[in-house]
Design an enzyme around this catalytic site. Structure first.
Site, short mmCIF file in Angstrom:
data_model
loop_
_atom_site.label_atom_id
_atom_site.label_comp_id
_atom_site.label_asym_id
_atom_site.label_seq_id
_atom_site.Cartn_x
_atom_site.Cartn_y
_atom_site.Cartn_z
N ARG A 199 38.86 26.04 22.33
CA ARG A 199 39.85 26.39 23.36
C ARG A 199 41.06 25.49 23.12
NH1 ARG A 199 38.85 27.51 29.69
NH2 ARG A 199 38.13 29.41 28.68
N HIS B 243 42.08 35.85 24.70
CA HIS B 243 40.81 35.33 25.23
C HIS B 243 39.75 36.39 24.94
CE1 HIS B 243 38.03 33.01 27.36
NE2 HIS B 243 38.56 32.97 28.57
N GLN C 173 36.31 36.62 26.78
CA GLN C 173 36.40 37.10 28.15
C GLN C 173 36.24 38.62 28.22
OE1 GLN C 173 36.93 35.35 31.27
NE2 GLN C 173 36.30 37.39 31.91
N ASP D 32 44.32 37.99 37.39
CA ASP D 32 44.11 36.65 36.84
C ASP D 32 45.07 35.72 37.59
OD1 ASP D 32 43.41 34.50 35.24
OD2 ASP D 32 44.34 35.26 33.40
N CYS E 146 38.87 37.06 36.05
CA CYS E 146 38.18 36.27 35.03
C CYS E 146 37.76 34.90 35.56
CB CYS E 146 39.04 36.16 33.78
SG CYS E 146 40.72 35.66 34.09
N ARG F 188 29.56 36.50 30.90
CA ARG F 188 30.11 35.59 29.88
C ARG F 188 28.96 34.97 29.08
NH1 ARG F 188 35.06 33.46 30.30
NH2 ARG F 188 34.61 33.04 28.12
N1 CP Z 1 37.40 32.79 32.57
C1 CP Z 1 37.25 31.63 31.91
O1 CP Z 1 37.52 31.52 30.71
O2 CP Z 1 36.71 30.64 32.67
P1 CP Z 1 36.74 29.10 32.26
O3 CP Z 1 38.19 28.70 32.09
O4 CP Z 1 36.08 28.37 33.40
O5 CP Z 1 35.99 28.93 30.98
#
Ligand code: CP
Length: 312
Positions: A109, A136, A139, A231, A271, A299
């Site tokens: 990330r 992402h 996701q 989001d 998300c 997820r």
């Molecule tokens: N939706 C998502 O990626 O959640 P986090 O940022 O908690 O990993």
């Protein structure tokens, strides 16, 4: 296991074919239901290691990868911002070379998608995009599995995206284009998704039978939708523009009034994490149409399935 993703990166939705994504969902559903037993899952990655190189906070993504590696018989190593700090404490290329000599795969990330690409070029092991400023993809594997669970099929489903045309929206555009899901994106005028991603999504939709449209009217996007998805207005790294963003997005809240435009059996996706009573109201997030917590659970199932195929 019929299909393997051994050696593959997953930086973008476009890195997997339609068949490969279908296989991720098939494995995810089998593992989730127990049809693929816990014992069989433990045989997938014994002795294998996954580095979690995270420059931003995470609940769902980190948890999903850590739990998945444990369930697959392997091990995850979390490297947060204080351990590595790409571009500040250590150059991305140096970190890539070290990680590639030490672990079997990396989930990263990072703020910069360019750094994600450099990591993948130099690591020599599969790199999974756990969120960048462009996409992402993990996701949206969970998102479309959740939609299919609730709606029975993807073909013909109409999704409204209400909010920022940023990383999640980009990956959603691409995966909806691939699977013939009709997507109406409503963003404030200057927050529309990247033109190259929209063009690619429209090209894919032309082949799959879906439609992709952009606009600035949340009610028009939500009209007769099967799914309404939002989001946060202020993602990590955008805090400096928080006041302007709250003003620019104030008409883009998912609330009961907006949901009245959607089909009566529409589901709501988010998300997460949510900023309650900012982009989504409590009554919607806690209401009967909300599928955001099914989405969050998925997820784990989709990330475990992705790892299963990478380690097979
Ligand atoms: N939706 C998502 O990626 O959640 P986090 O940022 O908690 O990993």
């Amino acid at each position: 296991m019929a299909m393997s993703l051994a050696g593959k990166n997953f930086l973008s939705v476009l890195d997997l074919t339609r068949d490969e994504i279908e296989e991720v969902w098939r494995v995810a559903a089998g593992q989730k239901s127990g049809e693929i037993s816990a014992e069989a899952q433990r045989q997938v990655a014994p002795g294998r290691s996954l580095a979690l190189l995270f420059d931003k906070a995470s609940l769902r993504t980190r948890l999903g990868f850590e739990v998945a590696m444990h369930q697959l018989g392997g091990h995850a190593v979390y490297l947060g911002p204080t351990e590595v700090s790409i571009g500040q404490r250590e150059a991305v290329g140096d970190a890539a070379r070290v990680l590639g000599r030490t672990v079997d795969a990396i989930a990263a990330r990072l703020f910069s998608h360019e750094n994600m690409q450099t990591l993948a070029e130099l690591a020599g092991v599969p790199v999974i995009n756990a969120m960048s400023n462009r996409e992402h993809p993990c996701q949206v594997l969970a998102d479309l599995l959740t939609i299919r669970e609730h709606k029975g099929d993807l073909k013909g489903v109409e999704v409204a995206w209400v909010g920022d045309g940023y990383n999640v929206c980009h990956s959603l555009l691409l995966i909806c284009g691939m699977f013939g899901v009709s997507l109406r994106v409503a963003t404030p005028a200057t927050y529309d998704p990247h033109a190259d991603i929209v063009a690619k999504a429209q090209e894919l939709a032309g082949e799959s039978g879906g439609t992709i449209t952009l606009g600035t009217d949340p009610a028009a996007a939500a009209k007769d939708a099967d799914v309404v998805y939002t989001d946060v207005w202020i993602s990590a790294g955008q805090e400096e523009s928080a006041i302007r963003r709250r003003s620019d997005f104030r008409e883009f809240q998912v609330n009961e009034e907006l949901m009245a435009h959607a089909k009566s059996d529409a589901i709501v996706l988010h998300c997460l994490p949510a900023h309650r009573d900012e982009e989504i109201t409590d009554d919607v997030l806690d209401g009967p149409q909300c599928a955001a917590f099914d989405q969050a659970e998925n997820r784990l199932h989709t990330q475990r399935a992705l790892l299963t195929l990478i380690f097979s």
